[in-house]
Write a protein that holds these residues in place. Structure first.
Motif, PDB file in Angstrom:
ATOM      1  N   THR A  73      -0.125 -20.722   3.936  1.00 46.53           N
ATOM      2  CA  THR A  73      -0.940 -21.311   2.867  1.00 46.53           C
ATOM      3  C   THR A  73      -2.240 -20.548   2.658  1.00 46.53           C
ATOM      4  N   ASP A  74      -2.288 -19.322   3.149  1.00 50.58           N
ATOM      5  CA  ASP A  74      -3.444 -18.472   2.905  1.00 50.58           C
ATOM      6  C   ASP A  74      -3.019 -17.015   3.034  1.00 50.58           C
ATOM      7  N   ALA A  75      -3.948 -16.106   2.789  1.00 54.87           N
ATOM      8  CA  ALA A  75      -3.639 -14.671   2.815  1.00 54.87           C
ATOM      9  C   ALA A  75      -3.917 -14.024   4.162  1.00 54.87           C
ATOM     10  N   THR A  76      -4.562 -14.741   5.079  1.00 52.04           N
ATOM     11  CA  THR A  76      -5.065 -14.081   6.282  1.00 52.04           C
ATOM     12  C   THR A  76      -4.391 -14.485   7.588  1.00 52.04           C
ATOM     13  N   THR A  77      -3.788 -15.652   7.653  1.00 53.76           N
ATOM     14  CA  THR A  77      -3.185 -16.123   8.895  1.00 53.76           C
ATOM     15  C   THR A  77      -1.945 -15.294   9.231  1.00 53.76           C
ATOM     16  N   ALA A  78      -1.836 -14.862  10.482  1.00 50.68           N
ATOM     17  CA  ALA A  78      -0.672 -14.087  10.926  1.00 50.68           C
ATOM     18  C   ALA A  78       0.593 -14.931  10.789  1.00 50.68           C
ATOM     19  N   LEU A  79       1.673 -14.282  10.416  1.00 53.37           N
ATOM     20  CA  LEU A  79       2.944 -14.990  10.276  1.00 53.37           C
ATOM     21  C   LEU A  79       3.555 -15.239  11.653  1.00 53.37           C
ATOM     22  N   PRO A  80       4.128 -16.423  11.881  1.00 53.68           N
ATOM     23  CA  PRO A  80       4.800 -16.683  13.152  1.00 53.68           C
ATOM     24  C   PRO A  80       6.078 -15.864  13.294  1.00 53.68           C
ATOM     25  N   GLU A  81       6.679 -15.876  14.475  1.00 53.38           N
ATOM     26  CA  GLU A  81       7.855 -15.063  14.778  1.00 53.38           C
ATOM     27  C   GLU A  81       9.073 -15.380  13.918  1.00 53.38           C
ATOM     28  N   ALA A  82       9.131 -16.551  13.315  1.00 49.86           N
ATOM     29  CA  ALA A  82      10.282 -16.906  12.466  1.00 49.86           C
ATOM     30  C   ALA A  82      10.391 -15.980  11.259  1.00 49.86           C
ATOM     31  N   TRP A  83       9.279 -15.339  10.901  1.00 48.28           N
ATOM     32  CA  TRP A  83       9.266 -14.433   9.745  1.00 48.28           C
ATOM     33  C   TRP A  83       9.700 -13.043  10.198  1.00 48.28           C
ATOM     34  N   ILE A  84      10.800 -12.549   9.646  1.00 53.12           N
ATOM     35  CA  ILE A  84      11.381 -11.258  10.027  1.00 53.12           C
ATOM     36  C   ILE A  84      10.942 -10.198   9.027  1.00 53.12           C
ATOM     37  N   GLN A  85      10.345  -9.127   9.548  1.00 57.54           N
ATOM     38  CA  GLN A  85       9.857  -8.025   8.716  1.00 57.54           C
ATOM     39  C   GLN A  85      11.037  -7.168   8.267  1.00 57.54           C
ATOM     40  N   LEU A  86      11.059  -6.806   6.993  1.00 53.70           N
ATOM     41  CA  LEU A  86      12.194  -6.071   6.418  1.00 53.70           C
ATOM     42  C   LEU A  86      11.933  -4.578   6.249  1.00 53.70           C
ATOM     43  N   GLY A  87      10.900  -4.058   6.854  1.00 50.87           N
ATOM     44  CA  GLY A  87      10.699  -2.620   6.886  1.00 50.87           C
ATOM     45  C   GLY A  87      10.138  -2.029   5.609  1.00 50.87           C
ATOM     46  N   TYR A  88      10.340  -0.725   5.489  1.00 54.77           N
ATOM     47  CA  TYR A  88       9.764   0.027   4.378  1.00 54.77           C
ATOM     48  C   TYR A  88      10.368  -0.368   3.032  1.00 54.77           C
ATOM     49  N   VAL A  89       9.490  -0.359   2.022  1.00 51.99           N
ATOM     50  CA  VAL A  89       9.872  -0.555   0.634  1.00 51.99           C
ATOM     51  C   VAL A  89       9.622   0.774  -0.069  1.00 51.99           C
ATOM     52  N   ALA A  90      10.489   1.134  -1.006  1.00 55.74           N
ATOM     53  CA  ALA A  90      10.330   2.391  -1.762  1.00 55.74           C
ATOM     54  C   ALA A  90       8.982   2.423  -2.463  1.00 55.74           C
ATOM     55  N   ASP A  91       8.556   3.631  -2.826  1.00 61.48           N
ATOM     56  CA  ASP A  91       7.223   3.798  -3.419  1.00 61.48           C
ATOM     57  C   ASP A  91       7.087   3.187  -4.810  1.00 61.48           C
ATOM     58  N   SER A  92       8.159   2.627  -5.355  1.00 70.39           N
ATOM     59  CA  SER A  92       8.051   1.882  -6.614  1.00 70.39           C
ATOM     60  C   SER A  92       7.395   0.526  -6.394  1.00 70.39           C
ATOM     61  N   GLY A  93       7.224   0.126  -5.134  1.00 70.63           N
ATOM     62  CA  GLY A  93       6.502  -1.098  -4.805  1.00 70.63           C
ATOM     63  C   GLY A  93       7.285  -2.363  -5.097  1.00 70.63           C
ATOM     64  N   VAL A  94       6.543  -3.416  -5.389  1.00 69.14           N
ATOM     65  CA  VAL A  94       7.109  -4.734  -5.676  1.00 69.14           C
ATOM     66  C   VAL A  94       6.702  -5.107  -7.095  1.00 69.14           C
ATOM     67  N   THR A  95       7.665  -5.567  -7.877  1.00 70.14           N
ATOM     68  CA  THR A  95       7.400  -5.981  -9.255  1.00 70.14           C
ATOM     69  C   THR A  95       7.745  -7.454  -9.399  1.00 70.14           C
ATOM     70  N   ASN A  96       6.790  -8.235  -9.887  1.00 69.07           N
ATOM     71  CA  ASN A  96       7.003  -9.662 -10.149  1.00 69.07           C
ATOM     72  C   ASN A  96       7.096  -9.844 -11.660  1.00 69.07           C
ATOM     73  N   THR A  97       8.245 -10.321 -12.136  1.00 69.12           N
ATOM     74  CA  THR A  97       8.459 -10.528 -13.557  1.00 69.12           C
ATOM     75  C   THR A  97       8.574 -12.024 -13.832  1.00 69.12           C
ATOM     76  N   ILE A  98       7.654 -12.530 -14.623  1.00 73.23           N
ATOM     77  CA  ILE A  98       7.690 -13.937 -15.028  1.00 73.23           C
ATOM     78  C   ILE A  98       8.021 -13.952 -16.513  1.00 73.23           C
ATOM     79  N   SER A  99       9.164 -14.537 -16.849  1.00 72.63           N
ATOM     80  CA  SER A  99       9.617 -14.575 -18.236  1.00 72.63           C
ATOM     81  C   SER A  99       9.572 -16.009 -18.749  1.00 72.63           C
ATOM     82  N   ILE A 100       8.978 -16.157 -19.912  1.00 71.37           N
ATOM     83  CA  ILE A 100       8.897 -17.470 -20.543  1.00 71.37           C
ATOM     84  C   ILE A 100       9.610 -17.393 -21.885  1.00 71.37           C
ATOM     85  N   GLU A 101      10.472 -18.348 -22.144  1.00 71.49           N
ATOM     86  CA  GLU A 101      11.110 -18.471 -23.446  1.00 71.49           C
ATOM     87  C   GLU A 101      10.545 -19.711 -24.119  1.00 71.49           C
ATOM     88  N   SER A 102      10.374 -19.620 -25.419  1.00 70.64           N
ATOM     89  CA  SER A 102       9.843 -20.767 -26.149  1.00 70.64           C
ATOM     90  C   SER A 102      10.554 -20.895 -27.477  1.00 70.64           C
TER      91      SER A 102
END
Length: 191
Positions: A31-60
């Motif tokens: 619930t914040d940006a700074t608290t360390a994640l507990p062991e239940a969270w599994i790290q998935l390693g390197y991501v390509a240099d294209s990074g992460v893209t979040n797409t929010i699409s709204i239809e009206s």
């Protein structure tokens, strides 16, 4: 009136030590940006240099009055997708996200077996940790997402083998498809 402020413009880089994490549904969400994640969270390693893209699409849909004037713009749907390419293709945890938990067995030391079956992969919770300009920490928390598309898997000598994934987020009980937390790290704290 507020003036533009260049110090509020930023970029997103992966957090040192891991930027993409998965956990089984029902795992306590951060619930914040700074608290360390507990062991239940599994790290998935390197991501390509294209990074992460979040797409929010709204239809009206527009409602028109007699005579043709638009009198109402109503939202009819909203989708929230996260796209990224995992490039640790020898990591069993990455393979489980791509192909399904029950379709991947073994380890690199003992041999990994991957079955590609036409079944939908399991939903997981995801966390994306970033560092922005000035050391500001940003965390995207996705309560539930499932792989909805996998890009071409390319095997060639000048490119890392990876899995270009699109994840579709589903609203949680409060209606959030994801939450974003942004904070300065504590004094003396590292990223």
């Amino acid at each position: 009136m507020t003036k533009p402020n260049a110090s509020l413009v930023t970029q997103g880089k992966p957090k040192v030590g891991g930027a993409v994490f998965k956990a089984p549904l029902g795992t306590a969400l951060p619930t914040d940006a700074t608290t360390a994640l507990p062991e239940a969270w599994i790290q998935l390693g390197y991501v390509a240099d294209s990074g992460v893209t979040n797409t929010i699409s709204i239809e009206s849909a527009n409602q028109k009055a007699w005579g043709g004037d638009v009198v109402l713009n109503g939202q009819t749907s909203k989708t929230d997708e996260i796209k990224f390419k995992l490039i640790e293709s020898l990591n069993p945890e990455v393979l489980k996200v791509v192909f399904g938990e029950d379709n991947v067995t073994g380890s690199l030391e003992d041999g990994i077996t991957v079955h590609c079956k036409p079944l939908q992969t399991e939903a997981h919770s995801f966390v994306f940790d970033m560092i922005q300009k000035g050391g500001i920490l940003k965390r995207l928390v996705v309560p539930e997402a499932t792989v909805t598309a996998i890009g071409d898997i390319v095997y060639k000598d000048d490119e890392a083998v990876g899995y270009d994934l699109t994840m579709g987020a589903v609203p949680d009980e409060s209606g959030d498809t994801h939450a974003e937390y942004i904070a300065k790290p504590a004094a003396g704290g590292g990223a």
